[in-house]
Design a protein around this motif. Sequence first.
Motif, PDB file in Angstrom:
ATOM      1  N   MET A   1       0.829  -1.199   0.000  1.00 55.83           N
ATOM      2  CA  MET A   1       0.000   0.000   0.000  1.00 55.83           C
ATOM      3  C   MET A   1       0.872   1.260   0.000  1.00 55.83           C
ATOM      4  N   PHE A   2       0.371   2.277  -0.654  1.00 50.47           N
ATOM      5  CA  PHE A   2       1.034   3.579  -0.680  1.00 50.47           C
ATOM      6  C   PHE A   2       0.252   4.567   0.181  1.00 50.47           C
ATOM      7  N   SER A   3       0.966   5.447   0.853  1.00 51.03           N
ATOM      8  CA  SER A   3       0.300   6.601   1.443  1.00 51.03           C
ATOM      9  C   SER A   3      -0.180   7.495   0.309  1.00 51.03           C
ATOM     10  N   ILE A   4      -1.054   8.425   0.627  1.00 48.66           N
ATOM     11  CA  ILE A   4      -1.578   9.283  -0.433  1.00 48.66           C
ATOM     12  C   ILE A   4      -0.463  10.100  -1.073  1.00 48.66           C
ATOM     13  N   GLY A   5       0.533  10.503  -0.267  1.00 47.95           N
ATOM     14  CA  GLY A   5       1.650  11.263  -0.820  1.00 47.95           C
ATOM     15  C   GLY A   5       2.493  10.436  -1.764  1.00 47.95           C
ATOM     16  N   ASP A   6       2.795   9.194  -1.373  1.00 52.77           N
ATOM     17  CA  ASP A   6       3.591   8.325  -2.235  1.00 52.77           C
ATOM     18  C   ASP A   6       2.828   7.959  -3.505  1.00 52.77           C
ATOM     19  N   PHE A   7       1.527   7.734  -3.364  1.00 50.64           N
ATOM     20  CA  PHE A   7       0.727   7.402  -4.547  1.00 50.64           C
ATOM     21  C   PHE A   7       0.676   8.595  -5.512  1.00 50.64           C
ATOM     22  N   ALA A   8       0.557   9.809  -4.955  1.00 49.16           N
ATOM     23  CA  ALA A   8       0.562  11.010  -5.792  1.00 49.16           C
ATOM     24  C   ALA A   8       1.894  11.140  -6.527  1.00 49.16           C
ATOM     25  N   ARG A   9       2.985  10.831  -5.827  1.00 54.16           N
ATOM     26  CA  ARG A   9       4.309  10.932  -6.453  1.00 54.16           C
ATOM     27  C   ARG A   9       4.469   9.922  -7.570  1.00 54.16           C
ATOM     28  N   HIS A  10       4.052   8.674  -7.335  1.00 53.79           N
ATOM     29  CA  HIS A  10       4.168   7.664  -8.375  1.00 53.79           C
ATOM     30  C   HIS A  10       3.220   7.938  -9.541  1.00 53.79           C
ATOM     31  N   GLY A  11       2.057   8.488  -9.233  1.00 54.33           N
ATOM     32  CA  GLY A  11       1.086   8.756 -10.291  1.00 54.33           C
ATOM     33  C   GLY A  11       1.263  10.105 -10.955  1.00 54.33           C
ATOM     34  N   GLN A  12       2.191  10.923 -10.427  1.00 55.34           N
ATOM     35  CA  GLN A  12       2.498  12.243 -10.985  1.00 55.34           C
ATOM     36  C   GLN A  12       1.264  13.149 -11.017  1.00 55.34           C
ATOM     37  N   VAL A  13       0.582  13.165  -9.873  1.00 59.27           N
ATOM     38  CA  VAL A  13      -0.532  14.093  -9.680  1.00 59.27           C
ATOM     39  C   VAL A  13      -0.353  14.709  -8.290  1.00 59.27           C
ATOM     40  N   SER A  14      -1.206  15.644  -7.962  1.00 57.82           N
ATOM     41  CA  SER A  14      -1.124  16.284  -6.645  1.00 57.82           C
ATOM     42  C   SER A  14      -1.986  15.537  -5.635  1.00 57.82           C
ATOM     43  N   VAL A  15      -1.603  15.685  -4.379  1.00 60.26           N
ATOM     44  CA  VAL A  15      -2.413  15.117  -3.304  1.00 60.26           C
ATOM     45  C   VAL A  15      -3.803  15.740  -3.319  1.00 60.26           C
ATOM     46  N   TYR A  38      -6.350   8.456   7.407  1.00 60.48           N
ATOM     47  CA  TYR A  38      -5.339   8.446   6.352  1.00 60.48           C
ATOM     48  C   TYR A  38      -5.781   7.534   5.212  1.00 60.48           C
ATOM     49  N   ARG A  39      -5.526   8.015   3.999  1.00 57.95           N
ATOM     50  CA  ARG A  39      -5.876   7.248   2.803  1.00 57.95           C
ATOM     51  C   ARG A  39      -4.673   6.415   2.353  1.00 57.95           C
ATOM     52  N   PHE A  40      -4.952   5.210   1.888  1.00 60.22           N
ATOM     53  CA  PHE A  40      -3.910   4.335   1.342  1.00 60.22           C
ATOM     54  C   PHE A  40      -4.385   3.775   0.007  1.00 60.22           C
ATOM     55  N   TYR A  41      -3.441   3.674  -0.931  1.00 56.37           N
ATOM     56  CA  TYR A  41      -3.770   3.251  -2.299  1.00 56.37           C
ATOM     57  C   TYR A  41      -2.919   2.044  -2.675  1.00 56.37           C
ATOM     58  N   ALA A  42      -3.453   1.220  -3.553  1.00 56.46           N
ATOM     59  CA  ALA A  42      -2.744   0.052  -4.061  1.00 56.46           C
ATOM     60  C   ALA A  42      -2.097   0.384  -5.407  1.00 56.46           C
ATOM     61  N   ALA A  43      -1.002  -0.296  -5.703  1.00 57.63           N
ATOM     62  CA  ALA A  43      -0.300  -0.060  -6.973  1.00 57.63           C
ATOM     63  C   ALA A  43      -1.202  -0.328  -8.165  1.00 57.63           C
ATOM     64  N   ALA A  44      -2.115  -1.291  -8.014  1.00 58.18           N
ATOM     65  CA  ALA A  44      -3.016  -1.613  -9.125  1.00 58.18           C
ATOM     66  C   ALA A  44      -3.905  -0.430  -9.498  1.00 58.18           C
ATOM     67  N   GLN A  45      -4.093   0.516  -8.573  1.00 59.07           N
ATOM     68  CA  GLN A  45      -4.941   1.662  -8.856  1.00 59.07           C
ATOM     69  C   GLN A  45      -4.271   2.692  -9.771  1.00 59.07           C
ATOM     70  N   LEU A  46      -2.981   2.526 -10.004  1.00 52.31           N
ATOM     71  CA  LEU A  46      -2.301   3.448 -10.921  1.00 52.31           C
ATOM     72  C   LEU A  46      -2.885   3.358 -12.330  1.00 52.31           C
TER      73      LEU A  46
END
Length: 272
Positions: A1-15, A38-46
């Motif tokens: 799982m990614f934190s919302i900040g890490d997911f934003a960084r990997h997805g190249q969008v803003s929090v 806190y929100r958490f995202y999965a890599a599959a959601q990219l």
Amino acid sequence: MFSIGDFARHGQVSVRMLRHYDAVGLLRPARVDPATGYRFYAAAQLARLNRLVALKELGFSLEQVGRMLDPGPELGELRGMLALRRAELEQRIAADRGRLTEVEARLRIIEKEGVMPDQDVVIKSLPAVRVAESTGVAAGFEPGAISPVIQPLCHGLWERITEAGIAVVGPAIAYYRELPDGTVGVHACLPVNVEPAAAPGFSIVDLPAQERVATTIHRGSVDGIGAAWQALGRWVENNGYRTAAPFREVTLEWTPDPAGWVTELQEPITPR
């Protein structure tokens, strides 16, 4: 799982955008910590995020994007949509670049107003000349309307003459006529010494002799040719003449770099 900040960084969008997508139901977090929120995202959601952003960039509203994401376009369809959007953006950029060039040329003309023109004008006569000719129609006299018409005409005419084995015996000529509906007839010409019957895919015509023609030289790209035409027009009026026939542009020198082009402007005149 990614934190919302890490997911934003990997997805190249803003929090901030991820929070908005969550609020409107387009991209829910995979898990929300009930204690902290806190929100958490999965890599599959990219994959869903990529499609969401791509569809948004295509110009669709978020409401439309939501309908398209479920079940969502196939990869090939999405790729085609993105390619179409890219072509549209490239076309828009090219059009904006052309408008910018025209604005810059117009500004240069304005900056020279009230300044003694540096155009040397020579009056001479022109003999009749036989040419191979291709014609088209432009919306107006502005460069953005003329260039997309005259350039393909010139290239196509040269190719057809070459295929026909006809020798070109002089510099290329372009001339223009205002048509009754306000559009402009564009004529691309190459001097030749053949009979009219030897014209596959183009016309053989005789441009008439001109007794008195005001001429000047423009050096460089046709982007800046407007200033030379305006200077020539002022000279014609200031010296007691008026235009008598369609004007011509004669390419005396052509190079791959437009900075090396040399064009003679020819304006037939008669005393007022």
